[in-house]
Design an enzyme around this catalytic site. Sequence first.
Site, mmCIF file in Angstrom:
data_model
loop_
_atom_site.group_PDB
_atom_site.id
_atom_site.type_symbol
_atom_site.label_atom_id
_atom_site.label_comp_id
_atom_site.label_asym_id
_atom_site.label_seq_id
_atom_site.Cartn_x
_atom_site.Cartn_y
_atom_site.Cartn_z
ATOM 1 N N ASP A 1 2.571 -3.953 5.024
ATOM 2 C CA ASP A 1 3.370 -3.521 3.868
ATOM 3 C C ASP A 1 4.015 -4.684 3.093
ATOM 4 O OD1 ASP A 1 2.781 -1.006 4.868
ATOM 5 O OD2 ASP A 1 4.707 -0.810 5.899
ATOM 6 N N ARG B 1 -15.221 10.322 -14.141
ATOM 7 C CA ARG B 1 -14.105 10.955 -13.434
ATOM 8 C C ARG B 1 -12.869 10.067 -13.384
ATOM 9 N NH1 ARG B 1 -17.644 12.970 -8.276
ATOM 10 N NH2 ARG B 1 -18.074 15.073 -9.031
#
Length: 341
Positions: free
Chosen positions: A126, A161
Amino acid sequence: MKIGILTGGGDCPGLNPVIRAIVRKAILEGDEVLGLRYGWKGLIDKETIPLDVHSVSGILHRGGTILGTSRTNPYKKEGDSQKAIANFKELGLDALITIGGEDTLGAATKLYKDGLNTVGVPKTIDNDLGATDFTFGFDTAINIVTECLDRLHTTAESHNRVMVVEVMGRHAGWIAAYSGIAGGADYILIPEIAIDIEEVCQSIKKRHDRGKDFSIVVVAEGAFFKNENVALQEKKLDAFGHVRLGGIGHTLGKMVEQKTGYETRVTVLGHIQRGGTPSAFDRVLGTRFGAKAYDLVKSGTFGRMASLKGNKIVDVPLEEATAELKTLDMSVYDIAKIFFG
Ligand code: F6P
C-alpha cells in the site's frame, strides 16, 4: 547474538529478500538467527524455526514469506504481550527484527516501550507507512496492475467498453495513482478525494465525444462516494479493528453504465497484486532494508526502523512509521488529472 525475525500482517513481495539479507549478514558476523512463525503468534506460542544459509537459499525471487504471517495482535488478548516478552527471554533472544506494516510495527513500538529490544522493517504493497519514501512490495504491485491495465486496454478497445478496475491500497491512493498513470488510465479514483460520479461520467462522455470509444477507470478499494460510506465487502473486522475493504468497483461500474449508457465491465484485481515474484527494485530494497536492520541490531540501536529517504537507507524512530497514515502525494494526482477526459 541471537536474533529473532518475524513477518506480520498481509504478505508482500520482497519479504524473503529481507529475511535472506538479515540471515546472510548475521552468519557472516557469527550471529545466530531464529525465525518466528506467523507473525506475533510465533512469539506468543513459541513457534520457531532456525534460520541458516541453507534455509534462505533460493528464496530471493520467491513471493510471500518463508516464515508465514498472520494478523495476530499481541495487545488484543489479555496476557499475550507479557507472554511475548517472557518468550523472548526464554528463547534466549538478544534482539527481534519485526518486518511489517502499520499494525505489526505499531505492536513492535508498544513492545519496545515495554522493554523488548526490537527494530523494524517497513513492508506493505500500500506504501502508506510514514517515515519512509517507499515500502517494498509497492513496486511489484504497481507493475502487476500496470500489466493488467495494458491487457484490459486491448479488450476494452475491441468492444468499445468502459473497464472499471478496482485495486488495493486501503485508505491511500498510492497503488491506484501510480499504476493508473503507468497504465494510461482515463480516470483514477482515490480514497483521498470523494467520488463525484457526475464528474467521472462527464469525463468519460467527453472522451467518447472526441472519438475514443473505450475508457479505463481505476478505483482504489478505499475510495468512497460523496455523502456515502465506503462500499464494504462485508462488515468484518480483523484483530487490529480494520474493516475489510472491497466492492466499490462493482457499485461504480453499475453507476457508470447507467449514467453514460456505455457498456461497462468490472475487474477486481485483489490478491493478484500481492502474490508472486518481487520486482528487481523490491528485491534490492528488501535486501538493503534487511542489511540495515541487522546493523541496527548489531549496534544495539533499538526502537528504530530502516527507512528509504531519497536513495539512502537511514533509520528513523519506530513510532514515526505508524504515527500517521501516509496518504497519496497530491502532486502525483495532479499529474494523473492531466489525462482525465
Ligand atoms: O495491506 C495490504 C492489503 O493487501 C490491502 O491493500 C488490502 O486491503 C488488505 O491487505 C487485504 O487484506 P487480506 O489479505 O486480509 O484480505
